[in-house]
Design an enzyme around this catalytic site. Sequence first.
Site, PDB file in Angstrom:
ATOM      1  N   THR A  50       0.826  -1.203   0.000  1.00 31.26           N
ATOM      2  CA  THR A  50       0.000   0.000   0.000  1.00 31.26           C
ATOM      3  C   THR A  50       0.859   1.253   0.000  1.00 31.26           C
ATOM      4  O   THR A  50       0.397   2.320  -0.402  1.00 31.26           O
ATOM      5  CB  THR A  50      -0.891   0.042   1.258  1.00 31.26           C
ATOM      6  OG1 THR A  50      -0.047  -0.119   2.397  1.00 31.26           O
ATOM      7  CG2 THR A  50      -1.929  -1.067   1.243  1.00 31.26           C
ATOM      8  N   ASP A  51       2.126   1.145   0.457  1.00 30.16           N
ATOM      9  CA  ASP A  51       2.913   2.379   0.660  1.00 30.16           C
ATOM     10  C   ASP A  51       3.128   3.150  -0.638  1.00 30.16           C
ATOM     11  O   ASP A  51       2.938   4.359  -0.691  1.00 30.16           O
ATOM     12  CB  ASP A  51       4.223   2.117   1.439  1.00 30.16           C
ATOM     13  CG  ASP A  51       5.190   1.135   0.804  1.00 30.16           C
ATOM     14  OD1 ASP A  51       4.825   0.495  -0.217  1.00 30.16           O
ATOM     15  OD2 ASP A  51       6.314   0.994   1.325  1.00 30.16           O
ATOM     16  N   SER A  82      32.534  -4.983   7.098  1.00 32.40           N
ATOM     17  CA  SER A  82      31.353  -5.655   7.641  1.00 32.40           C
ATOM     18  C   SER A  82      31.787  -6.956   8.290  1.00 32.40           C
ATOM     19  O   SER A  82      32.683  -7.634   7.791  1.00 32.40           O
ATOM     20  CB  SER A  82      30.370  -5.939   6.500  1.00 32.40           C
ATOM     21  OG  SER A  82      29.565  -7.044   6.818  1.00 32.40           O
ATOM     22  N   ALA A 138      15.251 -11.924   4.862  1.00 32.80           N
ATOM     23  CA  ALA A 138      14.063 -12.513   5.480  1.00 32.80           C
ATOM     24  C   ALA A 138      12.836 -11.631   5.317  1.00 32.80           C
ATOM     25  O   ALA A 138      11.790 -11.908   5.895  1.00 32.80           O
ATOM     26  CB  ALA A 138      14.328 -12.766   6.961  1.00 32.80           C
ATOM     27  N   GLY A 139      12.971 -10.540   4.553  1.00 36.79           N
ATOM     28  CA  GLY A 139      11.833  -9.632   4.402  1.00 36.79           C
ATOM     29  C   GLY A 139      11.586  -8.820   5.657  1.00 36.79           C
ATOM     30  O   GLY A 139      10.482  -8.335   5.886  1.00 36.79           O
ATOM     31  N   SER A 141      13.518  -6.158   6.479  1.00 39.72           N
ATOM     32  CA  SER A 141      14.117  -4.845   6.234  1.00 39.72           C
ATOM     33  C   SER A 141      15.534  -4.686   6.755  1.00 39.72           C
ATOM     34  O   SER A 141      15.874  -3.682   7.386  1.00 39.72           O
ATOM     35  CB  SER A 141      13.247  -3.734   6.826  1.00 39.72           C
ATOM     36  OG  SER A 141      12.083  -3.632   6.109  1.00 39.72           O
ATOM     37  N   ASP A 194       9.551   0.820   5.137  1.00 34.24           N
ATOM     38  CA  ASP A 194      10.604   0.224   5.957  1.00 34.24           C
ATOM     39  C   ASP A 194      11.485   1.288   6.609  1.00 34.24           C
ATOM     40  O   ASP A 194      11.838   1.196   7.791  1.00 34.24           O
ATOM     41  CB  ASP A 194      11.489  -0.692   5.095  1.00 34.24           C
ATOM     42  CG  ASP A 194      10.664  -1.643   4.248  1.00 34.24           C
ATOM     43  OD1 ASP A 194       9.481  -1.851   4.584  1.00 34.24           O
ATOM     44  OD2 ASP A 194      11.188  -2.155   3.252  1.00 34.24           O
TER      45      ASP A 194
HETATM   46  C1  GLA Z   1       8.826  -4.151   0.773  1.00 27.69           C
HETATM   47  C2  GLA Z   1       9.091  -2.689   0.445  1.00 27.69           C
HETATM   48  C3  GLA Z   1       8.084  -1.783   1.134  1.00 27.69           C
HETATM   49  C4  GLA Z   1       6.654  -2.256   0.911  1.00 27.69           C
HETATM   50  C5  GLA Z   1       6.524  -3.753   1.167  1.00 27.69           C
HETATM   51  C6  GLA Z   1       5.166  -4.295   0.817  1.00 27.69           C
HETATM   52  O1  GLA Z   1       9.063  -4.386   2.132  1.00 27.69           O
HETATM   53  O2  GLA Z   1      10.376  -2.337   0.857  1.00 27.69           O
HETATM   54  O3  GLA Z   1       8.265  -0.462   0.684  1.00 27.69           O
HETATM   55  O4  GLA Z   1       6.201  -1.922  -0.374  1.00 27.69           O
HETATM   56  O5  GLA Z   1       7.498  -4.492   0.450  1.00 27.69           O
HETATM   57  O6  GLA Z   1       4.206  -3.770   1.673  1.00 27.69           O
END
Ligand code: GLA
Length: 404
Positions: A50-51, A82, A138-139, A141, A194
Amino acid sequence: MSTSVTWLGAWTPEQGSERVRRLFEARFGDGPADGTWSAPGRVNLIGEHTDYNGGLCLPIALPHRTYVALRRRDDDLVRLVSAQEPAGPREVRLADVAPGAVDGWAGYVVGVAWAMRAAGLPVGGFDVAVDSCVPYGAGLSSSAALEASAAVALDSVFGLGLAGSGDDEGRARLAAMCVRAENEIAGAPTGGMDQAASLRARAGHALLLDCLDGSVRHVPFDLAAHDLALLVVDTRAEHALVDGQYAARRASCEAAAARLGVATLREITVDPRGLEWALDKLDDEVQVRRVRHVVTEIDRVTWFVALLDAGEVDSVGPLMNASHASLRDDYEVSCRELDLVVSTALAAGALGARMTGGGFGGSAIALVRADAVDEVAKAVADAFADADLRAPAFLVATAQAPAA
Ligand code: GLA
């Protein structure tokens, strides 16, 4: 079955700072850093994809953080090391930073400095050491945590004065520069949730982010007070936002908005005169489904927040399940592993479950009774073993403090 469950622990702030301080001194060998800073990964409760449509989302900052030790230099050289990379230091001149010019993780760090300079801020070279307990890929961020930790460190050593703990406006500016770094230097066309979560969240609260005007509201989010917990499952399935799928979803939404004559899909309301009108007007069947997801998902965020405000967090489960179904069927960003987490967690008694983040792998979340965390995790680990999938990893998310 005797499948073991892997937990992804978070470092304490003292442990994280100590690690990067030592890494800095060992790898640069010429004295201490000016200081250490850190920024959290995030998990989104609801409001997915949605962002970039001017919509609403509701992330929390994780206990898992990326740590940096950083020292200002008097030239325009950036040296980076790192803990995850034995070779190095990498060296980049700020004057050479441009889209496509810096590979890999270093691009997220120097990209922030580049965006700050592009905004006219007095930022020069620096030495930086990075270490992180945000699970990579891992999604959750890890990239935004890296950008945000660099942002608050640079803000401090170059005296920009934007990251004060009460200064949301300054932090919103830093978040915008992190988004530029990610979009333009790292080349991932992500939407901004994120970076906002990492820089603008508040401990004990979920961050209601309105992506139309960038405003935020901190919504109290204390699951423990309701004997609940948020279980996060890293499916360890492949996930890459830089590949074409994310960009294709975004392009499809933008094309639909243009066809409907609106600036963003946020303008389409969920009532019949909004959504039904819009779906009738679109002739592309894929766009119909993408728009239906975005519009209903924004509405679900509103309901979710209303339940939190009413102290009824134990009633949000059906909204999470509906979000997952919409992401799976209409937005088509789920995958076998994410669907398996959701179905297994629900069968094991979770109140609600959904994929979180961009999708195509990455993580799912399940809202569970606090005393059922281990049981649900075990059920998911067993289901993955039965399906011959790579073992997933687990963490329990609580809403933590932003970058500092
Ligand atoms: C990723 C992107 C975010 C957002 C999500 C889905 O995390 O970095 O900006 O679009 O996907 O909600």
